[in-house]
Every structure is written in structure tokens, then in C-alpha cells.
Scaffold this motif. Structure first.
Motif, short mmCIF file in Angstrom:
data_model
loop_
_atom_site.label_atom_id
_atom_site.label_comp_id
_atom_site.label_asym_id
_atom_site.label_seq_id
_atom_site.Cartn_x
_atom_site.Cartn_y
_atom_site.Cartn_z
N GLU A 50 0.84 -1.20 0.00
CA GLU A 50 0.00 0.00 0.00
C GLU A 50 0.87 1.25 0.00
N VAL A 51 0.34 2.33 -0.58
CA VAL A 51 1.07 3.58 -0.69
C VAL A 51 0.25 4.71 -0.08
N ASN A 52 0.88 5.52 0.72
CA ASN A 52 0.25 6.68 1.34
C ASN A 52 -0.06 7.71 0.26
N CYS A 53 -1.19 8.39 0.38
CA CYS A 53 -1.57 9.43 -0.58
C CYS A 53 -0.48 10.49 -0.73
N LEU A 54 0.20 10.79 0.35
CA LEU A 54 1.21 11.84 0.33
C LEU A 54 2.50 11.41 -0.35
N ALA A 55 2.64 10.15 -0.69
CA ALA A 55 3.86 9.65 -1.33
C ALA A 55 3.91 9.96 -2.83
N PHE A 56 2.80 10.38 -3.39
CA PHE A 56 2.74 10.66 -4.82
C PHE A 56 3.19 12.09 -5.09
N ASP A 57 4.16 12.23 -5.98
CA ASP A 57 4.66 13.54 -6.36
C ASP A 57 3.96 13.96 -7.65
N LEU A 58 2.83 14.62 -7.48
CA LEU A 58 2.01 14.99 -8.63
C LEU A 58 1.80 16.50 -8.65
N PRO A 59 1.68 17.08 -9.84
CA PRO A 59 1.56 18.53 -9.99
C PRO A 59 0.14 19.05 -9.77
N VAL A 60 -0.50 18.64 -8.67
CA VAL A 60 -1.85 19.11 -8.37
C VAL A 60 -1.96 19.48 -6.90
N ALA A 61 -2.94 20.30 -6.57
CA ALA A 61 -3.19 20.69 -5.18
C ALA A 61 -3.68 19.47 -4.39
N LYS A 62 -3.51 19.52 -3.09
CA LYS A 62 -3.91 18.41 -2.23
C LYS A 62 -5.41 18.11 -2.38
N SER A 63 -6.22 19.14 -2.47
CA SER A 63 -7.66 18.92 -2.62
C SER A 63 -7.98 18.23 -3.95
N THR A 64 -7.26 18.58 -4.99
CA THR A 64 -7.46 17.95 -6.30
C THR A 64 -6.99 16.50 -6.25
N LEU A 65 -5.89 16.24 -5.57
CA LEU A 65 -5.40 14.87 -5.42
C LEU A 65 -6.42 14.02 -4.68
N THR A 66 -7.03 14.57 -3.64
CA THR A 66 -8.08 13.87 -2.90
C THR A 66 -9.22 13.50 -3.84
N HIS A 67 -9.60 14.41 -4.72
CA HIS A 67 -10.66 14.15 -5.70
C HIS A 67 -10.27 12.99 -6.62
N HIS A 68 -9.04 13.00 -7.11
CA HIS A 68 -8.58 11.94 -8.02
C HIS A 68 -8.63 10.58 -7.34
N PHE A 69 -8.18 10.51 -6.09
CA PHE A 69 -8.23 9.23 -5.37
C PHE A 69 -9.66 8.77 -5.16
N ARG A 70 -10.57 9.70 -4.87
CA ARG A 70 -11.97 9.34 -4.69
C ARG A 70 -12.57 8.77 -5.98
N VAL A 71 -12.27 9.41 -7.11
CA VAL A 71 -12.77 8.92 -8.40
C VAL A 71 -12.25 7.50 -8.66
#
Length: 117
Positions: A50-71
Motif C-alpha cells: 500500500e502507498v500513502n496518498c502523500l507519497a505521490f509527487d504529482l503537480p496538483v493541489a492536495k484537494s485535487t489529489l483527494t478528488h482523483h483518489f476518490r474517483v
């Protein structure tokens, strides 16, 4: 969408996800159509655990990243659970292979071939 029952004591705080029989192809393809979500799936496909959400280095805001994981979770691509203050993610590779044989391997392979991974 049905909620998942505990898979083990380690995932007692699992977040709701569709049952394997309820995973819909159009939802999976919609989720994978976004480049950020596709990158997350490809990263999880290569992760041994398993990988923590914070381990991903992506060019998006934290709120947007949360949305992507939910989708991704609501489409049935990933499993998420809370461990303390962390939200952990794992690809539902076996579930997806059972529902749509070869799809995930093809998508991740195609991504890696074009992204140079």
C-alpha cells in the motif's frame, strides 16, 4: 455502491468501494482517461505494498489529489483505508482482472510504453 467488509484487521477502516460485480467498465475507463489518475494507477501497479496518498509527487493541489483518489476508489480501481492519520492506497488488480481480464495490464503497459517507465 456497496461498502466493503473488512478484508483483514489491518484494513478495519476501509473506505466504501464497489463490489467486484458492481465495477462498471465505463466508470473504469472514465477514471483512467485522466492523466493524473492514470499515473497514480501505474504507480500503484508497480508498488509491492500500500502507498500513502502523500507519497505521490504529482503537480496538483492536495484537494485535487483527494478528488482523483476518490474517483479511482468509486470506480473500483483502488482500495483505500485509513491508518491513523494516513490514507493508504492499493490497486484492486485481482478484482479488476476477474471483472475485465487483461484490461489493467494493457492500460498500464501502454502507459509505461508511452511515458518511458
Amino acid at each position: 455502491m456497496r461498502s466493503v467488509t473488512d478484508h483483514s484487521p489491518a484494513t478495519a477502516a476501509a473506505l466504501p468501494e464497489p463490489a467486484v460485480a458492481d465495477i462498471r467498465l465505463e466508470s473504469v475507463l472514465h477514471a483512467l482517461a485522466d492523466p493524473v489518475r492514470l499515473r497514480i494507477v501505474a504507480s500503484l501497479a508497480g508498488a509491492p505494498h500500500e502507498v500513502n496518498c502523500l507519497a505521490f509527487d504529482l503537480p496538483v493541489a492536495k484537494s485535487t489529489l483527494t478528488h482523483h483518489f476518490r474517483v479511482l476508489r468509486e470506480a473500483g480501481l483502488i482500495r483505500q483505508c485509513r491508518r491513523g492519520t494516513s490514507k493508504m492506497n492499493a490497486l484492486r488488480a485481482d478484482d479488476l482482472a476477474a471483472r475485465f481480464p487483461g484490461l489493467l495490464d494493457s492500460v498500464v503497459g501502454g502507459y509505461r510504453a508511452t511515458a518511458g517507465h
